[in-house]
Motif scaffolding. Structure first.
Motif, mmCIF file in Angstrom:
data_model
loop_
_atom_site.group_PDB
_atom_site.id
_atom_site.type_symbol
_atom_site.label_atom_id
_atom_site.label_comp_id
_atom_site.label_asym_id
_atom_site.label_seq_id
_atom_site.Cartn_x
_atom_site.Cartn_y
_atom_site.Cartn_z
ATOM 1 N N SER A 14 0.843 -1.186 0.000
ATOM 2 C CA SER A 14 0.000 0.000 0.000
ATOM 3 C C SER A 14 0.882 1.242 0.000
ATOM 4 O O SER A 14 1.914 1.280 0.671
ATOM 5 C CB SER A 14 -0.905 -0.006 1.235
ATOM 6 O OG SER A 14 -1.687 1.162 1.292
ATOM 7 N N TYR A 35 0.568 5.810 -0.600
ATOM 8 C CA TYR A 35 -0.245 6.963 -0.937
ATOM 9 C C TYR A 35 0.628 8.209 -0.969
ATOM 10 O O TYR A 35 1.754 8.195 -0.474
ATOM 11 C CB TYR A 35 -1.444 7.110 0.007
ATOM 12 C CG TYR A 35 -1.132 7.605 1.381
ATOM 13 C CD1 TYR A 35 -0.522 6.779 2.309
ATOM 14 C CD2 TYR A 35 -1.488 8.898 1.775
ATOM 15 C CE1 TYR A 35 -0.258 7.223 3.584
ATOM 16 C CE2 TYR A 35 -1.221 9.341 3.041
ATOM 17 C CZ TYR A 35 -0.613 8.507 3.951
ATOM 18 O OH TYR A 35 -0.349 8.954 5.214
ATOM 19 N N TYR A 36 0.082 9.252 -1.594
ATOM 20 C CA TYR A 36 0.894 10.394 -1.971
ATOM 21 C C TYR A 36 0.176 11.709 -1.699
ATOM 22 O O TYR A 36 -1.051 11.785 -1.693
ATOM 23 C CB TYR A 36 1.213 10.311 -3.473
ATOM 24 C CG TYR A 36 1.888 9.014 -3.848
ATOM 25 C CD1 TYR A 36 1.139 7.903 -4.226
ATOM 26 C CD2 TYR A 36 3.272 8.890 -3.785
ATOM 27 C CE1 TYR A 36 1.748 6.699 -4.535
ATOM 28 C CE2 TYR A 36 3.899 7.700 -4.105
ATOM 29 C CZ TYR A 36 3.131 6.613 -4.471
ATOM 30 O OH TYR A 36 3.747 5.417 -4.772
ATOM 31 N N LYS A 49 0.938 13.244 -6.808
ATOM 32 C CA LYS A 49 0.168 12.076 -7.222
ATOM 33 C C LYS A 49 0.152 11.941 -8.735
ATOM 34 O O LYS A 49 -0.061 12.912 -9.457
ATOM 35 C CB LYS A 49 -1.262 12.191 -6.683
ATOM 36 C CG LYS A 49 -2.038 10.900 -6.636
ATOM 37 C CD LYS A 49 -3.376 11.126 -5.935
ATOM 38 C CE LYS A 49 -3.207 11.523 -4.501
ATOM 39 N NZ LYS A 49 -4.507 11.720 -3.803
#
Length: 123
Positions: free
Chosen positions: A57, A59-60, A65
């Motif tokens: 996993s 995220y950004y 992104k």
């Protein structure tokens, strides 16, 4: 105890790419969330992205992104930040950091930090 050493920074033209690496010492690297942060001159250090301890996993921040990708190789105790379509506003010192039992963007929860590597994007 975890020691982190970043590498791969440099000067690149806008639209170009760089890959940063962060090598970690210690036998428990795979237990840590790994994050990337950056700090531009006169600005606070900001969250770029994070990857979970298993690497399943990530995220950004909205600002990166779709352009930046974090990956990790637990066998090599290394985390990577692939940066594509770089912009002048991406210019900063980039830091990797490790957090135990935390997966998120808060700097306060990251226990260990590298010394940083400079990324400069020219227009």
């Amino acid at each position: 105890q975890v020691q982190l050493v970043e590498s791969g920074g440099g000067l690149v033209q806008a639209g170009g790419s760089l890959r940063l690496s962060c090598a970690a010492s210690g036998r428990t690297f795979s237990s840590y969330t790994m994050g990337w942060f950056r700090q531009a001159p006169g600005k606070e250090r900001e969250f770029v992205g994070a990857i979970s301890w298993l690497g399943d996993s990530s995220y950004y921040a909205d600002s990166v992104k779709g352009r930046f990708t974090i990956s990790r190789d637990n066998a090599k105790n290394t985390v990577y930040l692939q940066m594509n379509s770089l912009k002048p506003e991406d210019t900063a010192v980039y830091y990797c950091a490790a957090a135990l039992r935390y997966y998120g963007p808060s700097r306060a929860h990251y226990n260990y930090w590298g010394q940083g590597t400079q990324v400069t994007v020219s227009s």
